[in-house]
Design a protein around this motif. Structure first.
Motif, PDB file in Angstrom:
ATOM      1  N   GLY A  84     120.034   1.913  51.452  1.00 18.12           N
ATOM      2  CA  GLY A  84     121.295   1.197  51.321  1.00 18.12           C
ATOM      3  C   GLY A  84     122.450   1.782  52.102  1.00 18.12           C
ATOM      4  N   LEU A 109     125.834   0.259  50.471  1.00 20.92           N
ATOM      5  CA  LEU A 109     125.594  -0.892  49.611  1.00 20.92           C
ATOM      6  C   LEU A 109     125.520  -0.419  48.156  1.00 20.92           C
ATOM      7  N   PRO A 110     125.475  -1.314  47.169  1.00 20.22           N
ATOM      8  CA  PRO A 110     125.456  -0.853  45.770  1.00 20.22           C
ATOM      9  C   PRO A 110     124.391   0.205  45.517  1.00 20.22           C
ATOM     10  N   THR A 112     123.761   4.307  43.143  1.00 17.93           N
ATOM     11  CA  THR A 112     124.274   5.241  42.157  1.00 17.93           C
ATOM     12  C   THR A 112     125.251   6.209  42.809  1.00 17.93           C
ATOM     13  N   THR A 145     126.777   3.031  38.798  1.00 16.62           N
ATOM     14  CA  THR A 145     126.588   2.354  40.078  1.00 16.62           C
ATOM     15  C   THR A 145     127.924   2.126  40.768  1.00 16.62           C
ATOM     16  N   ASP A 147     129.585  -0.195  43.551  1.00 15.37           N
ATOM     17  CA  ASP A 147     129.231  -1.455  44.205  1.00 15.37           C
ATOM     18  C   ASP A 147     130.365  -2.053  45.033  1.00 15.37           C
ATOM     19  N   ASN A 148     131.393  -1.244  45.372  1.00 13.95           N
ATOM     20  CA  ASN A 148     132.480  -1.785  46.189  1.00 13.95           C
ATOM     21  C   ASN A 148     132.440  -1.279  47.636  1.00 13.95           C
ATOM     22  N   GLU A 149     131.281  -0.869  48.086  1.00 17.50           N
ATOM     23  CA  GLU A 149     130.992  -0.528  49.473  1.00 17.50           C
ATOM     24  C   GLU A 149     131.912   0.547  50.057  1.00 17.50           C
TER      25      GLU A 149
END
Length: 249
Positions: A84, A109-110, A112, A145, A147-149
């Protein structure tokens, strides 16, 4: 400034059919009062297709005399992409001489929070313990996680055996609930690193005046880079362009 090194790699990144919403070339300027301006160029390693990204980067680093420095990253590019970490930008200082940097940016990318540090850990000066603390402060939590790049930049110089340093860009929209909360988190990180947060706090207090809860307004990215043990990290704040649209106090 010098464009000789840019001309060495221009054909690898310039295309007559660029993707929509993807820059072919960005032209940044860095300037401080009393100093001469420094120019850079940002290029798109995906310009000839996502499937050729790693090939383009390997050839560019070879032409710039950075093949040895790129090798520990290049051999892991396919693995990093599967995990990712997507190669996003290639940046070149336009100052003459071997001290000029080449920087490579990865978009995450999304994934951990632990995985987020994988790219930065490839650099010589990166401190994973301090970086993990910075992630927890800016995201307001430890783990989970992301997930905001966010992004990571690796910097290379001639004569190196790998990336010299890493800058991690932690994204604030979709993270902090307001400009005031984002500013408070950055100020806390500055205090932890031994940096006086008062000038930053006052500037953000003025920018955030009147902001509604839920508005992430001006602040886009907080950058974090460790230099050496016992030395405060470099912390930066990136503001959205619309911050400059109106009068600024």
């Amino acid at each position: 400034m010098s464009i000789e090194r840019y001309l060495d790699v221009e054909d690898l990144f310039v295309t007559t059919t660029p993707d929509h919403y993807r820059p072919t070339i960005w032209h940044p300027l860095a300037w401080q009062p009393g100093e001469r301006p420094h120019y850079k160029v940002y290029l798109n390693p995906q310009a000839h297709g996502l499937d050729r990204t790693h090939e383009v980067m390997a050839e560019a680093m070879h032409r710039l005399g950075l093949a040895k420095a790129w090798e520990p990253v290049g051999r892991r590019c396919e693995e990093l992409a599967l995990r990712g970490h997507e190669m996003e930008f290639f940046a070149l200082d336009l100052d003459g001489g071997s001290a000029s940097r080449v920087k490579v940016y990865f978009r995450h990318l999304p994934m951990t929070m632990d995985e987020l540090d994988t790219v930065a850990a490839l650099s010589h000066r990166h401190d994973p313990v301090r970086a993990a603390r910075a992630h927890a402060v800016i995201y307001g939590r430890d783990g989970g996680t992301v997930d905001n790049e966010p992004m990571t930049c690796l910097a290379f110089r001639e004569g190196g055996t790998g990336p010299k340093e890493a800058n991690v860009y932690l994204r604030l929209p979709g993270n902090a609930r307001s400009d005031a909360e984002a500013a408070a988190r950055i100020a806390e990180l500055m205090r932890i690193e031994g940096i006086d947060p008062r000038p930053h706090t006052e500037a953000l207090r003025q920018l955030a005046a009147g902001a509604e809860e839920g508005d992430t307004g001006a602040q886009e990215l907080c950058s974090y880079r460790t230099i050496a043990p016992g030395v405060p990290a470099h912390i930066g704040l990136y503001l959205r362009f619309n911050t400059y649209a109106g009068p600024v106090t």
